[in-house]
Design an enzyme around this catalytic site. Structure first.
Site, PDB file in Angstrom:
ATOM      1  N   LYS A 118     -34.816  65.426  -5.692  1.00  0.00           N
ATOM      2  CA  LYS A 118     -33.606  65.816  -4.971  1.00  0.00           C
ATOM      3  C   LYS A 118     -32.619  66.408  -5.951  1.00  0.00           C
ATOM      4  O   LYS A 118     -32.446  65.881  -7.056  1.00  0.00           O
ATOM      5  CB  LYS A 118     -32.967  64.626  -4.252  1.00  0.00           C
ATOM      6  CG  LYS A 118     -31.684  65.003  -3.470  1.00  0.00           C
ATOM      7  CD  LYS A 118     -31.192  63.864  -2.605  1.00  0.00           C
ATOM      8  CE  LYS A 118     -30.473  62.809  -3.388  1.00  0.00           C
ATOM      9  NZ  LYS A 118     -29.188  63.321  -3.991  1.00  0.00           N
ATOM     10  N   GLU A 194     -23.629  64.413   2.846  1.00  0.00           N
ATOM     11  CA  GLU A 194     -22.824  63.261   2.440  1.00  0.00           C
ATOM     12  C   GLU A 194     -21.337  63.494   2.693  1.00  0.00           C
ATOM     13  O   GLU A 194     -20.767  64.506   2.300  1.00  0.00           O
ATOM     14  CB  GLU A 194     -23.030  62.952   0.955  1.00  0.00           C
ATOM     15  CG  GLU A 194     -22.202  61.751   0.489  1.00  0.00           C
ATOM     16  CD  GLU A 194     -22.543  61.247  -0.898  1.00  0.00           C
ATOM     17  OE1 GLU A 194     -21.905  60.293  -1.349  1.00  0.00           O
ATOM     18  OE2 GLU A 194     -23.467  61.815  -1.525  1.00  0.00           O
TER      19      GLU A 194
END
Length: 280
Positions: A118, A194
């Site tokens: 990631k 996020e």
């Protein structure tokens, strides 16, 4: 040293196929014990660079190194059986060039046995994501609040309020939506969103063709992720988006206090805890 890869795990293509399907369950795991606990319940175990905050006590994730991520990633892979293990690319391991990113990601894949990496960033890292994917490295993206950029963002606060307010008034996507689109089009198999305000996170999740994994984002995301220690109530301070599903911190404090009390009073160890005594 490479780690043997178990072929019966959930894979990046499996996760990609869950767009608009059964919700993806994602938790962080930083070591073997947490991996064993979470693995039976999760689709993805994320070895996040948040381990710098949770395990090492750093104020930010910036001091986390590639070697640290590899060490913890290897432990999680070895201890788990089912979930896709995704390892974060730490700060300064991929930003210089797409070639640097490949060298770092290849080390992570080879030395941990994980199934994907990631990396944070959007439009500016789309070329890097495409470069990695073309060379056999599955990439999970990360948009919105990107903790590795904390010194340019300024603080850990929700993102996209102005962009959400402008939804529907322009045919041009705002910066966070543009980042998400770029990440998806570059070939990422999923992305974390996020701390993005709910209307914008919902819009992005509906717009992109890959699964979105929310953390402080929207119920409309295709999955949700939390830091395991936050969810278990083992950390003192948490963000608004954290729900404590247990209070293990208080239980641990009570247990440690009971141990200390037993030691000071001479009540531990008892005969049954000792070796070599008659009748023990």
């Amino acid at each position: 040293m490479s780690v043997p890869v178990r072929l019966n795990r959930i894979t990046a293509p499996d996760v990609l196929g869950r767009k608009a399907g059964e919700k993806l369950v994602v938790l962080t795991a930083y070591h073997a014990q947490s991996a064993r606990m979470a693995d039976p319940h999760c689709d993805v175990l994320l070895v996040g660079d948040s381990l710098g905050n949770v395990l090492y006590g750093f104020d930010t994730t910036l001091p986390v190194t590639l070697d640290m991520m590899i060490m913890h990633g290897r432990a999680v892979v070895v201890a788990s059986r089912r979930a896709l293990v995704v390892v974060d690319m730490p700060f300064a391991s991929y930003e210089v060039s797409k070639e640097q990113a490949f060298a770092s990601a290849a080390r992570v894949m080879q030395e941990t046995g994980c199934g994907a990496v990631k990396l944070e960033g959007g439009v500016h890292f789309a070329e890097t994501i495409a470069f990695l994917v073309a060379r056999g490295i599955p990439v999970m993206g990360h948009v919105g609040l990107t903790p590795q950029s904390i010194h340019t963002i300024g603080s850990f606060r929700s993102q996209g309020k102005a962009e959400a307010a402008a939804l529907g008034s322009s045919n041009q996507p705002g910066p966070i939506e543009a980042d998400a689109i770029a990440v998806a089009e570059a070939g990422a198999f999923s992305m974390v969103i996020e701390a993005v305000v709910e209307p914008l996170a919902r819009h992005i999740s509906e717009r992109v063709a890959v699964p979105t994994i929310g953390i402080g984002a929207s119920l409309a995301c295709d999955g949700q992720v939390l830091v395991l220690e936050d969810m278990l109530g083992m950390t003192e301070r948490t963000a608004r988006f954290v729900r404590r599903f247990a209070d293990l911190g208080s239980e641990a404090d009570a247990a440690i206090g009971a141990f200390a009390d037993a030691v000071r009073k001479g009540a531990f160890p008892a005969r049954e805890h000792l070796y070599g005594l008659p009748g023990a």
